[in-house]
Design an enzyme around this catalytic site. Structure first.
Site: not given
Length: 255
Positions: A6, A78, A166, A221
């Site tokens: 990738h 990788e 959420r 939050r």
């Protein structure tokens, strides 16, 4: 020609780098690399944008992972195939403890495994913990930069909306398993939510690699759900300075 599936990279392109900084945002790779010596663009495929730079004469690869554990696992796998042995994640995060402020830096020592990808490397009984040397390097770099970081536990979720409880969503609904979970993690002294550390820590520990993580708080939050754009850049700059210094320290271990 790429030697991995990738990333579009070869071992020769990494110049022997043993340490990687792994942000989520592809655009952040360039910003991080340009704080190092002799930054060089390497490749960009899908969510994986990679650069190479030098700290103290040692090569450091910077490769974005995108969002979430599955992409992190590809990036780590990788890069490990190409010789990288230490991974320092840098990200942004939402704090869930009232005393943590926007602009603070959080160093994660362990992650609540709310993901699925980590289970592909070890059973749930296996802890998702940061490497001790990586954590120490990040803490020392933060203090050297004049920053007092918070150090503790992160909840690491596969999803941004339901998994982090959420309700400002299309449906406004949360599956019962996650209802009340934010309060539960607050009571258990979890500092924040993010989406990568559980996979990163579990995978690296299981494979004999080293991993650490630092994140900049862009929203608390307990006060609001949407970050103030004006604070994101300055918070990122602080976290990037710390992770680059820590990466340089970790790279010296391989000299």
């Amino acid at each position: 020609m790429s030697e991995v599936f990738h990333l579009g990279l070869t071992k020769a392109m990494l110049k022997g780098a043993k340490v990687a900084i792994v942000p989520g945002d592809p655009a952040r790779s360039e910003r991080i690399a340009k704080l190092m010596d002799n930054p060089e663009f390497l490749a960009s495929t899908r969510e994986f944008t990679s650069w190479l730079g030098y700290v103290g004469g040692q090569p450091i690869v910077v490769c974005s992972t995108g969002i979430g554990g599955p992409s992190v696992s590809i990036c780590v796998e990788e890069l490990a195939q190409l010789g990288v042995r230490t991974f320092l994640r840098i990200g942004t995060t939402g704090a869930i403890q009232p005393h943590i402020n926007v602009g603070d830096l959080l160093i994660t020592t362990g992650a609540v495994r709310l993901d699925g990808a980590s289970c592909h490397f070890a059973p749930l009984e296996y802890p998702a913990v940061a490497n001790f040397d990586c954590t120490n390097a990040l803490f020392a770099a933060a203090k050297n930069q004049g920053v007092q970081p918070y150090v503790g536990i992160t909840a690491s979720s596969d999803t941004f909306y339901p998994g982090q409880e959420r309700y400002d969503t299309f449906s406004g609904k949360i599956y019962r398993h996650f209802r009340g979970s934010l309060k539960q993690w607050q009571e258990l002294n979890v500092m924040n939510f993010e989406m990568e550390s559980a996979t990163l820590f579990t995978m690296c520990s299981a494979l004999g690699l080293r991993a650490g993580m630092i994140a900049g708080v862009i929203v608390n939050r307990t006060q609001q759900e949407i970050p103030n754009e004006a604070t994101i850049h300055s918070t990122e700059q602080k976290a990037v300075a710390v992770v680059v210094e820590a990466a340089g320290k970790m790279a010296q271990d391989y000299v």
